[in-house]
Design an enzyme around this catalytic site. Structure first.
Site, PDB file in Angstrom:
ATOM      1  N   PHE B 121     -20.100 -25.442   1.554  1.00 45.56           N
ATOM      2  CA  PHE B 121     -20.167 -26.378   0.446  1.00 45.56           C
ATOM      3  C   PHE B 121     -20.761 -27.674   0.943  1.00 45.56           C
ATOM      4  O   PHE B 121     -20.772 -27.939   2.148  1.00 45.56           O
ATOM      5  CB  PHE B 121     -18.744 -26.635  -0.084  1.00 45.56           C
ATOM      6  CG  PHE B 121     -18.587 -26.312  -1.549  1.00 45.56           C
ATOM      7  CD1 PHE B 121     -18.871 -25.063  -2.041  1.00 45.56           C
ATOM      8  CD2 PHE B 121     -18.131 -27.288  -2.438  1.00 45.56           C
ATOM      9  CE1 PHE B 121     -18.709 -24.759  -3.387  1.00 45.56           C
ATOM     10  CE2 PHE B 121     -17.964 -27.001  -3.785  1.00 45.56           C
ATOM     11  CZ  PHE B 121     -18.251 -25.734  -4.259  1.00 45.56           C
ATOM     12  N   GLN B 234     -17.860 -39.859  -9.926  1.00 46.36           N
ATOM     13  CA  GLN B 234     -18.760 -38.842  -9.404  1.00 46.36           C
ATOM     14  C   GLN B 234     -19.503 -38.113 -10.516  1.00 46.36           C
ATOM     15  O   GLN B 234     -18.890 -37.624 -11.461  1.00 46.36           O
ATOM     16  CB  GLN B 234     -17.985 -37.815  -8.595  1.00 46.36           C
ATOM     17  CG  GLN B 234     -18.880 -36.738  -8.004  1.00 46.36           C
ATOM     18  CD  GLN B 234     -18.147 -35.887  -6.985  1.00 46.36           C
ATOM     19  OE1 GLN B 234     -17.339 -35.043  -7.334  1.00 46.36           O
ATOM     20  NE2 GLN B 234     -18.411 -36.139  -5.716  1.00 46.36           N
ATOM     21  N   HIS B 236     -21.522 -34.867 -10.989  1.00 44.62           N
ATOM     22  CA  HIS B 236     -21.832 -33.606 -10.317  1.00 44.62           C
ATOM     23  C   HIS B 236     -23.308 -33.334 -10.534  1.00 44.62           C
ATOM     24  O   HIS B 236     -23.802 -33.452 -11.657  1.00 44.62           O
ATOM     25  CB  HIS B 236     -20.976 -32.489 -10.925  1.00 44.62           C
ATOM     26  CG  HIS B 236     -20.954 -31.236 -10.109  1.00 44.62           C
ATOM     27  ND1 HIS B 236     -22.052 -30.424  -9.993  1.00 44.62           N
ATOM     28  CD2 HIS B 236     -19.973 -30.663  -9.365  1.00 44.62           C
ATOM     29  CE1 HIS B 236     -21.737 -29.398  -9.204  1.00 44.62           C
ATOM     30  NE2 HIS B 236     -20.487 -29.519  -8.817  1.00 44.62           N
ATOM     31  N   LEU B 250     -20.161 -27.453 -16.368  1.00 48.88           N
ATOM     32  CA  LEU B 250     -20.339 -27.410 -14.919  1.00 48.88           C
ATOM     33  C   LEU B 250     -20.967 -26.120 -14.405  1.00 48.88           C
ATOM     34  O   LEU B 250     -20.655 -25.031 -14.869  1.00 48.88           O
ATOM     35  CB  LEU B 250     -18.961 -27.579 -14.269  1.00 48.88           C
ATOM     36  CG  LEU B 250     -18.972 -27.745 -12.751  1.00 48.88           C
ATOM     37  CD1 LEU B 250     -19.651 -29.037 -12.371  1.00 48.88           C
ATOM     38  CD2 LEU B 250     -17.559 -27.712 -12.220  1.00 48.88           C
ATOM     39  N   GLU B 253     -21.025 -25.800  -7.393  1.00 50.39           N
ATOM     40  CA  GLU B 253     -21.768 -26.050  -6.163  1.00 50.39           C
ATOM     41  C   GLU B 253     -21.845 -24.765  -5.337  1.00 50.39           C
ATOM     42  O   GLU B 253     -22.701 -24.620  -4.465  1.00 50.39           O
ATOM     43  CB  GLU B 253     -21.015 -27.133  -5.384  1.00 50.39           C
ATOM     44  CG  GLU B 253     -21.770 -27.738  -4.242  1.00 50.39           C
ATOM     45  CD  GLU B 253     -21.060 -28.991  -3.719  1.00 50.39           C
ATOM     46  OE1 GLU B 253     -20.401 -29.689  -4.510  1.00 50.39           O
ATOM     47  OE2 GLU B 253     -21.169 -29.263  -2.513  1.00 50.39           O
ATOM     48  N   ARG B 314     -22.666 -34.696  -3.006  1.00 53.76           N
ATOM     49  CA  ARG B 314     -22.999 -34.714  -4.433  1.00 53.76           C
ATOM     50  C   ARG B 314     -23.712 -35.987  -4.872  1.00 53.76           C
ATOM     51  O   ARG B 314     -24.609 -35.935  -5.714  1.00 53.76           O
ATOM     52  CB  ARG B 314     -21.720 -34.548  -5.253  1.00 53.76           C
ATOM     53  CG  ARG B 314     -21.176 -33.148  -5.149  1.00 53.76           C
ATOM     54  CD  ARG B 314     -19.871 -33.000  -5.874  1.00 53.76           C
ATOM     55  NE  ARG B 314     -19.457 -31.600  -5.828  1.00 53.76           N
ATOM     56  CZ  ARG B 314     -18.289 -31.142  -6.264  1.00 53.76           C
ATOM     57  NH1 ARG B 314     -17.411 -31.988  -6.791  1.00 53.76           N
ATOM     58  NH2 ARG B 314     -17.993 -29.875  -6.190  1.00 53.76           N
ATOM     59  N   HIS B 380     -18.172 -35.991 -13.685  1.00 52.10           N
ATOM     60  CA  HIS B 380     -17.338 -34.897 -13.223  1.00 52.10           C
ATOM     61  C   HIS B 380     -15.985 -35.323 -12.680  1.00 52.10           C
ATOM     62  O   HIS B 380     -14.979 -34.673 -12.933  1.00 52.10           O
ATOM     63  CB  HIS B 380     -18.117 -34.150 -12.126  1.00 52.10           C
ATOM     64  CG  HIS B 380     -17.414 -32.961 -11.569  1.00 52.10           C
ATOM     65  ND1 HIS B 380     -17.020 -31.906 -12.363  1.00 52.10           N
ATOM     66  CD2 HIS B 380     -17.037 -32.642 -10.304  1.00 52.10           C
ATOM     67  CE1 HIS B 380     -16.436 -30.991 -11.601  1.00 52.10           C
ATOM     68  NE2 HIS B 380     -16.414 -31.411 -10.367  1.00 52.10           N
ATOM     69  N   ARG B 415     -16.478 -37.931  -3.338  1.00 51.81           N
ATOM     70  CA  ARG B 415     -15.627 -36.806  -2.955  1.00 51.81           C
ATOM     71  C   ARG B 415     -16.479 -35.610  -2.569  1.00 51.81           C
ATOM     72  O   ARG B 415     -17.479 -35.311  -3.213  1.00 51.81           O
ATOM     73  CB  ARG B 415     -14.725 -36.412  -4.125  1.00 51.81           C
ATOM     74  CG  ARG B 415     -13.909 -35.164  -3.862  1.00 51.81           C
ATOM     75  CD  ARG B 415     -12.957 -34.870  -4.987  1.00 51.81           C
ATOM     76  NE  ARG B 415     -13.604 -34.407  -6.195  1.00 51.81           N
ATOM     77  CZ  ARG B 415     -14.006 -33.143  -6.406  1.00 51.81           C
ATOM     78  NH1 ARG B 415     -13.835 -32.221  -5.485  1.00 51.81           N
ATOM     79  NH2 ARG B 415     -14.570 -32.805  -7.556  1.00 51.81           N
TER      80      ARG B 415
END
Lengths: 251, 605, 261
Positions: B121, B234, B236, B250, B253, B314, B380, B415
């Site tokens: 990730f 954040q 995304h 969404l 990822e 991100r 997000h 994050r």
């Protein structure tokens, strides 16, 4: 001017209800839930509807669209014939609270009857992906309760006292077939969850938005396990002759 | 004055996502009489939408992984603004929490030798995310839910909490209403745990559900607690952009973790040009190298190449996508293309990304095993939140705890994907533990002054009393587009000031909202009440964003495009002052030398 | 105001539904298919003639309705050899998890289709009480497996043709019909839910039991077939009736069995 469509939405509560028509402009890719939201924002701010993720993951927005149980967020309006109204009613099996919202609390009560996962501690928690696959299918369940709604044992026969419904057979299957679980819930299936009431007519499988093969992969294998323990004379004989092969009694 | 029902508990947990459930399980297991309150039905909380996985240094796939590396990745991803102690506890305890989940019945995807499989990730040095296809959040919430069922927790479903009640300077409980009946309810409690999630419904394009109206953030603020890092929201990088009806939904990822690549209209993998200084040398610089890495990962070998730049953090990826679109190299509907079809076989895609496959097929008529997806940034996650003690999760108000997204500090300025599910478990458990202990130290249930309750009851019923006024849905839409246009991914002084002006107008208009119908299950009324939270939270974000005159992590200023070393040592604290919301800088706590050394090793290693 | 009132009607009762599609088409087709088969099979079982052709004119070709052929001369004429044996495959199909669904829907109307109402007032007990006999399915499976062996032997006989006082290998359309029949019956039997349970479905942890790999393999393969259990149920049902019909036709001299090899 955008094209429009007509929705007929159930409005009302425990005291009674009626279908009310609303006109909504249609946009590309629109789903039934979008149309309901439009009505909320422009015509009826107090229109009650449950929803959360709007992506088919949380299972909140179950309703009956043109008589078929569906998740409204995954139900494209362009698949319905143009020019005909789309009728939206709450799930029929549960008492209506208001508009499209029904009281599904009974399901949460049934869930409490099922003994928890009981890990076996005689070996490290290792198992293969292939073994995981079988259980993971059941764990895809998003608890939309459309299967409970369509199941005729609940819908037409109201056996809520004696019968757990497809959702909870799926849940028990996930526990019983878990490679690490050590419990035995067969007696529960026969008694409290009344699996015998299911006549495997498969409507639960037909409506499942997660495409879980509820009947073939959960209910029928569980029925076979119940047969093993309660109805198979040869197995019974074996158990009398060889008591150590008896599966562990319920928790 | 309408009547209300009263309940008494040791610990009341507000919010039943991962953090709330984990906190309630812990508090209850420690003997506290515990209530769990959810705004929706149990099991529908936002956690079910988490897709990619839970980050924990289990080292099942790459044996080099350990908590120290996870700690370093988290701090680096947060651009050094994280509360070091939270990041340390998180990295140290995440693995234990994941294994515990397995002992409670969770069925994660497996490695060849039968252990929990971990995937790559963004921002994580090694494959670290324990996962279940692309529905990890569902697995987590169901496991916790089933664990909680037999724990003796009282669950109050479809109940919205409106106010924290105080007994002097400590918590006395909370006040809310049952959505179904509209009936008011008072929970008297010795400790309250906020686990209400985020604030994404303040933005127009968002992956968040209606629940994410910043309830916990706002209530903590009103109760006198401090918020931290509120400027960091954040986006995304990969939300759906088409059709409009699913804009913002969404896309995990995990698509990139499984080898998916981002290309612009010209077919170029633009991420190669956007590797920031901080990550220089850690990512592949040619397509050939990136492909080699993916092939090694698929084959289960330790890669001899560096990872593809699509796996940057991100904030970096979202900005890069925005730039492609701004500069005219976007896809037909204003995004870029995310392509997994040319990288993996249809069988692999359906197996590892089943929900993505279904989502695109049913909602967008796109078969992701054959065609690329159109993606763009979507609001997000909220890094900022209630400032808490890192060990106990107690806020600056005694007896008020916070865990999960509503708590701030762990993630700093950005994050990492996968760190939120582990955050929920690690700090949910801690909040539950220390809330139970706090309750045990207080023998008697707190006294709540009835005036507090009368005031919030009156305020709650006001929208019914107006015969003419604003439509709450229309005002909400305006708020969302304002925040999106003026307090979005990239910000400027001028736009932020304009946003503050708008918010001021919205505040006046919100006082004139009228709702029709009755008090039973009335979403218009619910929204009218939630708007108050959203307005205060939006203002907190805007004011903090205005103060931070630099770009860092998720906070990008067009007028201060670079990071500023002075700001690297300061958090912004938001408080409710006598004249409204106040923002002030506060130096970060000093990191102990041994942890500092860990970071430095990373720089050179 | 856009709103205009339309009465909502959610009463129950047989056939009551809010569905607008042709929900009755499925159960109607099932009822016709199953009903047609039962009528034909009963007729042929009572017919008690023209169920085989024998050497020296042909290979030994026996109708699957009459196999194994048990002739008990002291029985009254209506108790044909078919009646003596058909209860076993009949019982297998009667208790089959797929057919149960099919006839509960098509004949019992319990329910006629999903989200379509049922007759009110009947005391529904599902598969409890009287219907506990459905749990015998596994025993009918054991019998069905024996029948597969017998029917396979019939195919072997159907390959042995008389030639100049001796015997030779040969294939006719009749042989192929019997061969196809036993193939489809095998696929139907091997896709059985009870068999699936027996070979491995009853195991929770394949890596903890003896022969776990083997059982997992068997379970997986039966599962693959089981996905299409309905398909095998219908094709084998049609084929077994057709095989009998074909034998009837050649035995009564209406057709001539075409020798291929």
């Amino acid at each position: 001017m955008a094209e429009t469509m007509t929705l007929e939405i159930h409005r009302g509560d425990t005291a009674g209800g009626e279908l009310v028509s609303y006109t909504v402009p249609s946009t590309p890719g629109m789903v039934v839930l979008d149309a309901v939201h439009f009505v909320q924002a422009h015509h009826a701010p107090d229109l009650a509807v449950r929803w959360n993720c709007k992506a088919g993951r949380c299972g909140s927005c179950g309703a009956e669209v043109n008589g078929k149980p569906r998740l409204m967020c995954m139900d494209r309006v362009d698949k319905y014939p143009a020019g005909e109204p789309i009728t939206i009613r709450p799930m029929k099996t549960f008492p209506v609270i208001k508009d499209l919202v029904s009281d599904v609390s009974w399901n949460f009560e049934v869930n409490k009857k099922i003994p928890a996962f009981k890990p076996r501690n005689d070996r490290p928690p290792r198992f293969s992906q292939e073994e995981a696959d079988r259980v993971q299918e059941f764990r895809k369940c998003i608890e939309c309760f459309l299967c409970q709604n369509v199941c005729h044992v609940l819908r037409d026969h109201q056996r809520k006292e004696e019968f757990g419904g497809p959702r909870f057979f799926v849940r028990v299957a996930a526990l019983e077939m878990h490679p690490l679980d050590d419990g035995n819930r067969t007696g529960l299936l026969k008694q409290d969850l009344g699996i015998g009431f299911c006549n495997i007519t498969k409507c639960c499988t037909e409506v499942c938005p997660e495409s879980i093969h509820i009947t073939d992969n959960a209910i029928i294998p569980l029925k076979e396990r119940v047969v093993d323990e309660f109805y198979d004379p040869i197995k019974k004989l074996f158990r009398i002759l060889m008591p150590q092969s008896r599966p562990e009694a319920g928790d | 004055m309408p009547s209300y029902e009263t309940h008494e508990y040791d610990v009341v947990v507000v919010g039943a996502g991962g953090a709330g459930l984990r906190a309630a399980i812990e508090a209850s297991a420690r003997g506290a009489r515990t209530a769990l309150i959810c705004k929706s039905l149990l099991g529908k909380a936002h956690t079910v939408m988490a897709e990619g996985g839970i980050a924990a240094a289990l080292a099942n796939v790459d044996t080099r992984d350990q908590w120290q590396v996870h700690f370093r990745d988290t701090i680096k991803g947060g651009k050094f603004l994280n509360q070091w102690r939270m990041a340390q506890l998180h990295a140290q305890e995440a693995a234990e929490r994941v294994l515990e989940l397995e002992q409670w019945g969770a069925v994660f995807d497996r490695t060849k030798d039968g252990r929990i499989l971990q995937r790559n990730f963004g921002g994580h040095t090694y494959p670290r995310l324990a996962h279940v296809g692309d529905r990890t959040g569902l697995e987590m919430i169901r496991t916790l839910q089933d664990r909680g069922v037999h724990q003796g927790i009282d669950v109050h479903m479809e109940c919205t909490i409106r106010r924290i009640l105080k007994d002097g300077d400590r918590v006395g409980g909370c006040f809310g209403y049952h959505r179904e009946t509209g009936r008011f309810v008072v929970f008297r409690a010795k400790a309250v745990v906020l686990a209400t999630g985020g604030i994404g419904r303040c933005w127009a394009i968002s992956s968040n559900s209606w629940e994410y109206t910043g309830d916990g953030h706002a209530m903590a603020l009103w109760a006198g607690a401090e918020l931290i890092d509120m400027e960091f929201v954040q986006f995304h990088p990969t939300g759906m952009v088409w059709p409009l009806s699913v804009q913002g939904t969404l896309i995990t990822e995990g698509v990139r973790g499984e080898g998916g690549v981002l290309v612009n209209r010209e077919g170029r993998r633009f991420m190669f040009e956007r590797i920031p200084e901080l990550y220089r040398g850690e990512f592949a610089e040619t397509e050939e190298e990136a492909t080699r890495w993916v092939q090694a990962v698929i084959a289960g070998r330790r890669p001899d190449a560096r990872r593809p730049p699509e796996l940057l953090t991100r904030d970096v990826v979202a900005r890069a996508i925005r730039r492609e679109v701004r500069e005219g190299r976007g896809s037909p509907h204003g995004g870029v293309l995310l392509d997994i079809a040319s990288r993996r076989t249809p069988e692999e895609i359906k197996r590892k990304l089943p929900s993505m496959y279904q989502q695109f097929k049913e909602l967008a008529d796109v078969d992701i095993t054959r065609e690329p997806m159109e993606v763009g940034p979507t609001c997000h996650y909220m890094m900022g939140g209630v400032r808490v003690d890192p060990d106990t999760q107690e806020s600056t108000v005694r007896g008020l705890f916070a865990a999960g997204e509503v708590a701030g500090g762990l993630h700093g300025a950005n994050r990492l994907g996968g760190n939120s599910l582990s955050d929920l478990l690690v700090f949910g458990r801690r909040a539950g533990q220390f809330a139970a202990e706090s309750a045990q130290r207080n023998a008697s249930v707190a006294q709540v002054d009835p005036d507090q309750i009368d005031q919030v009851v009156r305020e709650s019923l006001a929208p019914f009393e107006r015969t003419d006024g604003e439509n709450p849905y229309a005002l909400h839409e305006e708020l969302r587009s304002t925040m999106h246009n003026l307090v979005g991914i990239v910000r400027t002084e001028e736009e932020l000031h304009a946003a503050l002006g708008k918010l001021q107008q919205f505040r006046q208009r919100s006082a004139r909202i009228k709702v029709g119908g009755n008090i039973q299950y009335n979403p218009g009324w619910h929204l009218a009440l939630d708007l108050k939270n959203m307005l205060d939270v939006s203002e907190a974000v805007t004011r903090a964003a205005l103060q931070r005159k630099e770009s860092r992590g998720a906070h990008t200023r067009d007028d201060f495009a670079d990071s500023d070393a002075r700001w690297a040592k300061l958090n912004l604290i938001v408080r409710q002052g006598t004249d409204g919301i106040e923002v002030s800088p506060r130096p970060l706590p000093e990191m102990p030398p041994e942890l500092k050394k860990l970071l430095e090793e990373g720089e050179h290693g | 105001m856009m709103a205009e009132a339309v009465l909502a009607n959610r009463r129950g009762g047989l056939g009551r539904t809010e569905r607008r599609d042709l929900w009755w088409a499925g159960p109607l087709a099932t009822a016709l298919g199953l009903g047609g088969f039962v009528v034909y099979a009963t007729f042929r079982a009572l017919y008690n003639t023209d169920f085989r052709v024998v050497p020296p004119d042909s290979a030994y070709i026996l109708s699957p309705f009459y196999s194994p052929l048990i002739v008990l001369p002291w029985l009254p004429p209506w108790v044909s050899p078919a009646i003596l044996i058909l209860w076993a495959p009949g019982g297998f199909r009667l208790t089959c998890y797929y057919y149960r669904k099919a006839y509960y829907r098509a004949f019992f109307l319990d329910p006629p289709a999903c989200a379509v109402g049922e007759a009110r007032g009947h005391d529904y007990r599902g598969e409890t009480r009287l219907f506990l006999f459905q749990n015998l399915h596994r025993y009918f499976l054991y019998l069905a497996l024996i029948f597969l062996v017998i029917l396979s032997i019939d195919v072997v006989y159907a390959c042995i043709w008389p030639a100049d006082g001796g015997k030779t290998f040969g294939i006719s359309v009749g042989t192929l019909v019997l061969g196809t029949n036993v193939t489809l019956l095998t696929l139907y039997t091997f896709s059985c839910h009870s068999l699936r349970h027996l070979v491995g479905g009853n195991v929770d942890c394949f890596s903890c039991v003896a022969m776990g790999q083997l059982r997992h393999g068997l379970w997986k393969n039966v599962s693959l077939l089981n996905k299409h259990h309905m398909f095998w149920a219908w094709t084998s049902l049609f084929m077994v009736a057709f095989a009998d019909f074909y034998v009837w036709m050649i035995a009564s001299g209406r057709f001539t069995d075409l020798r291929i090899l």
